[in-house]
Motif scaffolding. Structure first.
Motif, PDB file in Angstrom:
ATOM      1  N   SER A  94     -19.493  -1.190  41.178  1.00 31.89           N
ATOM      2  CA  SER A  94     -18.180  -1.837  41.285  1.00 31.89           C
ATOM      3  C   SER A  94     -17.076  -0.810  41.480  1.00 31.89           C
ATOM      4  CB  SER A  94     -17.896  -2.675  40.033  1.00 31.89           C
ATOM      5  OG  SER A  94     -18.746  -3.799  39.971  1.00 31.89           O
ATOM      6  N   LEU A  97     -17.266   0.393  45.164  1.00 31.55           N
ATOM      7  CA  LEU A  97     -16.901  -0.625  46.146  1.00 31.55           C
ATOM      8  C   LEU A  97     -15.418  -0.962  46.100  1.00 31.55           C
ATOM      9  CD1 LEU A  97     -19.934  -3.103  45.896  1.00 31.55           C
ATOM     10  CD2 LEU A  97     -19.446  -1.461  47.721  1.00 31.55           C
ATOM     11  N   LEU A  98     -14.790  -0.775  44.946  1.00 29.04           N
ATOM     12  CA  LEU A  98     -13.359  -1.060  44.821  1.00 29.04           C
ATOM     13  C   LEU A  98     -12.499   0.163  45.127  1.00 29.04           C
ATOM     14  CD1 LEU A  98     -13.419  -3.295  41.620  1.00 29.04           C
ATOM     15  CD2 LEU A  98     -13.140  -4.034  43.996  1.00 29.04           C
ATOM     16  N   VAL A 101     -11.625   0.681  49.041  1.00 29.46           N
ATOM     17  CA  VAL A 101     -11.097  -0.419  49.858  1.00 29.46           C
ATOM     18  C   VAL A 101      -9.872  -0.024  50.673  1.00 29.46           C
ATOM     19  CG1 VAL A 101     -11.992  -2.191  48.299  1.00 29.46           C
ATOM     20  CG2 VAL A 101      -9.643  -1.365  48.002  1.00 29.46           C
ATOM     21  N   TYR A 107     -11.330  -1.800  53.573  1.00 26.27           N
ATOM     22  CA  TYR A 107     -12.249  -0.678  53.779  1.00 26.27           C
ATOM     23  C   TYR A 107     -11.789   0.253  54.906  1.00 26.27           C
ATOM     24  CZ  TYR A 107     -15.381  -2.544  50.273  1.00 26.27           C
ATOM     25  OH  TYR A 107     -15.903  -2.995  49.078  1.00 26.27           O
ATOM     26  N   TRP A 124     -19.822  -1.167  54.531  1.00 24.81           N
ATOM     27  CA  TRP A 124     -19.134  -1.448  53.262  1.00 24.81           C
ATOM     28  C   TRP A 124     -18.847  -2.949  53.122  1.00 24.81           C
ATOM     29  CZ3 TRP A 124     -18.020   1.770  49.172  1.00 24.81           C
ATOM     30  CH2 TRP A 124     -18.312   3.121  49.362  1.00 24.81           C
ATOM     31  N   ALA A 128     -20.101  -5.760  50.217  1.00 24.75           N
ATOM     32  CA  ALA A 128     -19.241  -6.733  49.529  1.00 24.75           C
ATOM     33  C   ALA A 128     -19.742  -8.160  49.759  1.00 24.75           C
ATOM     34  CB  ALA A 128     -17.801  -6.584  50.006  1.00 24.75           C
ATOM     35  N   TRP A 146     -14.834  -9.742  46.259  1.00 27.47           N
ATOM     36  CA  TRP A 146     -15.895  -9.437  47.215  1.00 27.47           C
ATOM     37  C   TRP A 146     -15.756 -10.249  48.510  1.00 27.47           C
ATOM     38  CZ3 TRP A 146     -16.713  -5.288  45.015  1.00 27.47           C
ATOM     39  CH2 TRP A 146     -17.122  -5.153  43.692  1.00 27.47           C
ATOM     40  N   LEU A 149     -12.803  -9.212  50.650  1.00 24.86           N
ATOM     41  CA  LEU A 149     -13.033  -7.937  51.321  1.00 24.86           C
ATOM     42  C   LEU A 149     -13.859  -8.138  52.591  1.00 24.86           C
ATOM     43  CD1 LEU A 149     -13.723  -5.672  48.229  1.00 24.86           C
ATOM     44  CD2 LEU A 149     -11.888  -5.335  49.897  1.00 24.86           C
ATOM     45  N   SER A 404     -17.169 -15.904  44.004  1.00 28.19           N
ATOM     46  CA  SER A 404     -16.223 -14.935  44.538  1.00 28.19           C
ATOM     47  C   SER A 404     -15.085 -15.637  45.260  1.00 28.19           C
ATOM     48  CB  SER A 404     -16.934 -13.976  45.493  1.00 28.19           C
ATOM     49  OG  SER A 404     -16.078 -12.920  45.863  1.00 28.19           O
TER      50      SER A 404
END
Length: 453
Positions: A94, A97-98, A101, A107, A124, A128, A146, A149, A404
């Protein structure tokens, strides 16, 4: 972060030198055995990661690994949690992936933007997307979500669809000043197709489905997809895509395979998409030339696989397994390949001073091929844990329990058009994605070194 092991000692543990020829073993009839094997390989893979250590950059792998592969690696850890239920890497996943961004939550992070390609960004986004589909723990409410994104990247890449040459398509590179800008390649378009099809399935929004159909049709129209459902690498738009680089890579086939499976499911078994799905699945036979063991046929046998290509088999395994959830009738054919490949991959995890470092040439059995790295570990991890696909549910949608939160307008206000920023410096290019100049030299020189066993 739960995973805090430092990188010290990695070389002595994983890299070349004397090794104990013991190999890892897995019983594919036992979920516990598969999970145990996956745990071992995931641990060894993460020994290469230092982004969660003091002074590190979350989401970045050290040289020689490029940014895109880090995104792919964290996608494999989303899969790892999905298959095994082991949350040991959830926090670090997490975080990565955050952190990557970027300010527009799409991303396009400042540390990568000048050298980032559409395919880099796509990997990427697909991580997500996987997180949304499997209900990977959602970020805090004040953080990007997610699904949003994935939608941001879709919207941004849709805005880059280029009609000035070749009748459409995404370029490999985003910015004009990067080598590869004139190359329209299958992986950039394949990631976009894969993402669009999965967003169509997840949200039920047919705009995504229309884009998926558009990408498929374009890929076929320029000859990157042929009547045998082989996916070729790309083409040069300075000649209007009139010649095709006919190298085949596992990850290109996998990207289009899962996209077709999602479209088959989304359209309730439309015969056109079923024929395409069946063709794509049959087309993967080229990567299983002997004993149903997966090979990167363009470079394994001639020893020319580069750092990027060491990981490509991970994505074909990942997306073949996911295909069985969208089209259950494919399960038998898929597992007839992933089962033997998993057994062979486990046997090849016999190198290094620890006797379990994973190599690339799975067909070599317990004779370690001497290669090592994130890609080799990730490929073994994905093909082995994919044998748990029948044990898990999903993927979910927003109508079947997916939690999500999305944002259909995400990414539409981004300033990252191909001419929005200054050219990259030499230092910037060190962190670029794929080795664009090498691939273009291969293309221009017409060195079609694809080999079939």
């Amino acid at each position: 972060m739960r995973f805090t092991r430092c990188l010290a000692g990695t070389a002595s543990v994983l890299l070349a030198g004397s090794h104990v020829a013991q190999a890892l073993t897995v019983d594919l009839s036992s979920p516990d055995s598969i999970k145990s094997m996956a745990k071992t390989i995931a641990y060894d893979m993460m020994l290469y990661y230092n982004g969660n250590l003091t002074g590190g950059i979350p989401g970045n792998l050290p040289a020689p690994y490029y940014w895109w592969e880090a995104g792919a690696m964290f996608g494999s850890l989303v899969d790892y949690w999905y298959y095994t239920g082991d949350s040991a890497y959830n926090d670090v996943t997490s975080q990565a992936l955050l952190f990557q961004v970027g300010p527009n939550r799409d991303y396009m992070p400042p540390n990568q933007t000048k050298t980032e390609g559409n395919d880099d960004q796509g990997f990427w986004a697909l991580a997500a997307m996987s997180a949304a589909e499997v209900n990977f723990p959602n970020p805090p409410p004040d953080q990007p979500q997610w699904l949003a994104l994935a939608q941001a990247v879709f919207n941004l890449q849709a805005s880059r669809w280029d009609m000035t040459t070749c009748g459409g398509g995404l370029r490999w590179q985003i910015f004009t000043f990067n080598n590869g800008y004139n190359y329209k390649n299958s992986i950039s378009n394949g990631c976009f197709f894969n993402l669009a099809a999965r967003l169509a399935k997840y949200t039920g929004n047919d705009t995504y489905a229309e884009w998926a159909g558009k990408v498929w049709d374009w890929t076929a129209s320029v000859g990157l997809l042929d009547d045998s459902y082989y996916i070729y690498d790309g083409s040069d738009d300075t000649i209007n895509c009139t010649k095709v680089n006919r190298i085949q890579w596992t990850y290109n086939a996998g990207a289009y395979l899962l996209g077709a499976a999602n479209m088959y499911n989304h359209t309730n078994g439309d015969p056109t998409w079923k024929a395409r799905l069946d063709g794509m699945l049959k087309g993967t036979d080229v990567f299983f030339p002997k004993d149903n063991i997966m090979q990167e046929v363009a470079c394994e046998n001639n020893g020319k696989c580069d750092v990027d290509q060491h990981s490509f088999k991970a994505y074909l395994a990942r997306w073949m397994a996911a295909t069985t959830k969208m089209a259950p009738y494919t399960y038998g054919d898929v597992m007839a390949k992933l089962g033997p490949s998993a057994q062979a991959a486990a046997q090849q995890c016999s190198g290094g001073n620890n006797g379990q470092t994973c190599g690339l040439r799975w067909q070599d059995g317990t004779t370690w091929d001497g290669s090592y790295g994130v890609g080799q570990e990730m490929a073994a991890l994905e093909v082995i844990q994919s044998n748990l696909i029948a044990q898990v549910t999903g993927p979910l949608t927003n109508n079947t329990g997916g939690t999500s939160q999305g944002d259909p307008s995400a990414g539409t206000s981004s300033s990252y058009s191909p001419t929005a920023i200054a050219p990259a410096t030499t230092g910037d290019r060190v962190g670029a994605g794929f080795l664009t100049s090498v691939v273009l030299i291969i293309f221009i020189g017409s060195i079609w070194w694809m080999t079939f066993a």
